[in-house]
Design a protein around this motif. Structure first.
Motif, PDB file in Angstrom:
ATOM      1  N   GLN A 115      24.922 -14.865 -10.022  1.00 46.00           N
ATOM      2  CA  GLN A 115      24.726 -14.238  -8.712  1.00 46.00           C
ATOM      3  C   GLN A 115      24.949 -15.245  -7.592  1.00 46.00           C
ATOM      4  OE1 GLN A 115      24.252 -10.924  -8.150  1.00 46.00           O
ATOM      5  NE2 GLN A 115      24.582 -11.482  -6.014  1.00 46.00           N
ATOM      6  N   LEU A 116      24.771 -16.520  -7.903  1.00 39.62           N
ATOM      7  CA  LEU A 116      24.990 -17.578  -6.909  1.00 39.62           C
ATOM      8  C   LEU A 116      26.447 -17.597  -6.450  1.00 39.62           C
ATOM      9  CD1 LEU A 116      23.725 -19.997  -5.397  1.00 39.62           C
ATOM     10  CD2 LEU A 116      24.407 -21.434  -7.343  1.00 39.62           C
TER      11      LEU A 116
ATOM     12  N   ARG B 240      25.453 -13.600  -2.396  1.00 37.49           N
ATOM     13  CA  ARG B 240      24.721 -14.533  -3.264  1.00 37.49           C
ATOM     14  C   ARG B 240      23.323 -13.951  -3.528  1.00 37.49           C
ATOM     15  NH1 ARG B 240      28.148 -18.918  -3.760  1.00 37.49           N
ATOM     16  NH2 ARG B 240      29.585 -19.263  -2.028  1.00 37.49           N
ATOM     17  N   TYR B 241      22.268 -14.552  -3.015  1.00 36.10           N
ATOM     18  CA  TYR B 241      20.922 -14.025  -3.271  1.00 36.10           C
ATOM     19  C   TYR B 241      20.321 -13.304  -2.068  1.00 36.10           C
ATOM     20  CZ  TYR B 241      20.777 -16.493  -7.720  1.00 36.10           C
ATOM     21  OH  TYR B 241      21.034 -16.917  -9.002  1.00 36.10           O
TER      22      TYR B 241
END
Length: 573
Positions: free
Chosen positions: A312-313, A326-327
């Motif tokens: 997810q980064l 990203r988050y």
């Protein structure tokens, strides 16, 4: 009071007529369902509203067919009767909810007076509760409209249809018998329902766009991955514009197959973790430092048993209700507005675009010396048989996994039910899809791939296809039972066996002996000869092909996913 209300109407119109004219407005031309005494008067209105009654053999098949119709025509309608009818349909409607398919489920129900008095009527639970079934359907509907008050009905219908379109999920409309002929304002029909999506907050949208552009510029190996909700929420055009503008490699998931032109030079195949095809797709996606996912649905079968190895980064996710960079999640910022601004503002000269792997139908690579039709050879081979704009339906199981290894021509619409995965769905869906293509008058071929086990659940819908003179090509894969279940657990278990039918004889049983064609295919040479036949290719009538394959043969992706599913089933915590 009622007389005064009606007298105040500019153009009085019956509720049923208003509802059906709105359905025609949004593109519905055929209505699926089964008649019942609580919907019969409403059905009388269909012809004068430009709608054709289909009449399926049961409500479950009708729901499956409505699902298939909506996937091709973008909207569908299903009419059942109260209680017994709607509950038979509820599995099919739940699948549409799960997979984001806009189906309008209209339930003919007892009159408002009967409901008020709690009368002991047939098709009820005998407890005076007339809301129990609507409450059940509320869990699988994005809107429930109970048409009990004439003063509110027009607003309820318009709002529900708009919600169905924007959410791309089913709605439930409860139509009491005494409301069918009640008068409401027909002048509203002069103004089409506004189906436009709400605009994103400009400040929030611009912030997300800036983040996307910044990450794209910094990335060394960005790639695009397109999933089902890009199709369901209608951003396929934006997807192609983004690929053309950025020149980035683009991949699809199994549920996203058909979202991208597979002849596009940037198309790199199907990414499904360990089930990816070609194998380079997995390497390119998982080594990328920026993955743009569009409309992702990361279910177990869509990811070959959660075998993704992405971070997810390194991801930016575009969804119909939010975006994730990203988050960081940005609720209320929908993907269409963001994608359009990214397309307008991105500078391709600043991007690092790597080449995509070559995707081919690998027929010769999977050819062996045996006359036996194998899964590995069959799926690339039928890829060569397909033509632009075909509608391809694959049953959950063997066909759904095998189609991953088929490269589509341009403009193919692919129907599969990977997330809900209801056995037998594809037969009804093929009827609905073929009817939608016929209603559109565009001459598209409809091709169904279904296993013999799945076919036995919904075989009666073959009758509806024959009745309406539909021309699907049906490949019935005869391999002695439930192959996907065998590979998950119980290869030789009795519960995965089926009784052998004379399947193609059903065409005769259902009245298609003089109009349809049947074939039995057991070898590669026989299949090659059939696929090369010009009359067969033309698909001018229903064509039913019994296709024999070994019992213990399965597509490679099915084997891997089944093993992962078995492991997940066995987990204790």
């Amino acid at each position: 009071m009622a007389d005064e209300r009606v007298a105040a109407l500019k153009e009085p119109i019956d509720v049923a007529e208003y509802l059906f004219k709105r359905l025609h407005e949004v593109g519905v031309r055929s209505v699926h369902g089964v008649p019942g005494d609580y919907n019969l008067v409403a059905l009388d209105y269909l012809p004068d509203c430009g709608l054709k009654w289909v009449g399926s053999v049961n409500e479950l098949n009708a729901a499956y067919a409505a699902d298939g119709y909506a996937r091709v025509s973008k909207f569908a309608a299903l009419i059942t009767t109260f209680g017994v009818g709607e509950l038979s349909a509820i599995n099919g409607v739940a699948g549409s909810f799960s997979e984001h398919i806009p189906v309008v489920h209209i339930v003919g129900c007892p009159s408002t007076i009967s409901q008020r008095d709690g009368m002991l009527l047939h098709h009820t639970l005998g407890n005076g509760d007339f809301n129990v079934f609507a409450n059940m359907s509320a869990q699988i509907s994005c809107e429930v409209a109970k048409l009990n008050n004439p003063a509110e009905i027009a607003n309820q219908i318009d709002h529900a249809l708009k919600t169905c379109w924007l959410r791309s999920q089913p709605i439930y409309i409860m139509l009491p018998t005494d409301m069918v002929q009640s008068k409401i304002e027909g002048a509203r029909l002069a103004t089409p329902i506004d189906m436009s999506e709400p605009e994103n907050d400009p400040e929030a949208e611009d912030f997300v766009v800036a983040e996307v552009l910044k990450n794209l510029k910094e990335a060394k190996h960005p790639v695009i991955l397109v999933d089902a909700c890009a199709i369901r929420h209608r951003v396929v055009e934006e997807v192609h514009q983004l690929v053309d503008k950025t020149n980035l490699p683009v991949f699809v998931t199994p549920m996203g197959k058909g979202a991208v032109d597979e002849n596009h030079p940037n198309f790199g195949g199907v990414y499904a973790g360990s089930g990816s095809h070609p194998a380079q797709a997995k390497e390119i996606i998982e080594s990328s430092d920026l993955l743009l996912t569009i409309g992702a649905l990361k279910s177990d079968f869509n990811t070959a048993g959660f075998s993704y190895r992405t971070s997810q980064l390194n991801s930016i996710d575009f969804h119909s209700t939010h975006c994730i960079v990203r988050y960081s999640t940005y609720p209320g910022v929908s993907m269409r507005g963001v994608l359009r601004k990214v397309i307008d503002q991105v500078d391709p000269s600043t991007l690092s675009a790597q080449p995509s792997p070559v995707v081919e139908n690998e027929v010769e690579e999977n050819l062996d010396d045996s006359p036996t039709i194998t899964q590995a050879w069959f799926w690339p081979r039928v890829g060569e048989f397909m033509i632009p704009k075909d509608v391809i339906i694959t049953e959950t199981g063997t066909a759904n996994f095998g189609i991953w290894d088929t490269r589509f021509p341009e403009g193919v619409t692919a129907l599969s039910q990977v997330l809900w995965g209801s056995i037998g769905w594809s037969v009804g869906a093929a009827q609905g899809a073929a009817l939608a293509a016929k209603d559109a008058g565009n001459g598209r071929r409809t091709i169904l791939f279904v296993g013999d086990g799945s076919f036995q659940l919904t075989a009666q819908e073959l009758s509806t296809m024959i009745r309406h003179k539909l021309n699907p090509i049906i490949f019935l894969i005869c391999n002695d039972g439930f192959t996907i279940e065998r590979f998950i657990h119980g290869m030789e278990a009795e519960y995965n066996d089926i009784h052998t039918w004379k399947n193609k004889d059903l065409v005769k049983v259902f009245g298609g002996e003089d109009t349809c064609k049947t074939f039995t295919i057991k070898t590669k040479d026989e299949l090659n000869e059939l696929l090369a036949d010009e009359d067969f290719q033309a698909a001018q009538t229903l064509q039913f092909v019994e296709l024999y394959m070994p019992k213990e043969d399965a597509p490679r992706a099915l084997v891997m996913t089944a093993e992962a599913s078995a492991r997940n089933n066995a987990k204790l915590e």
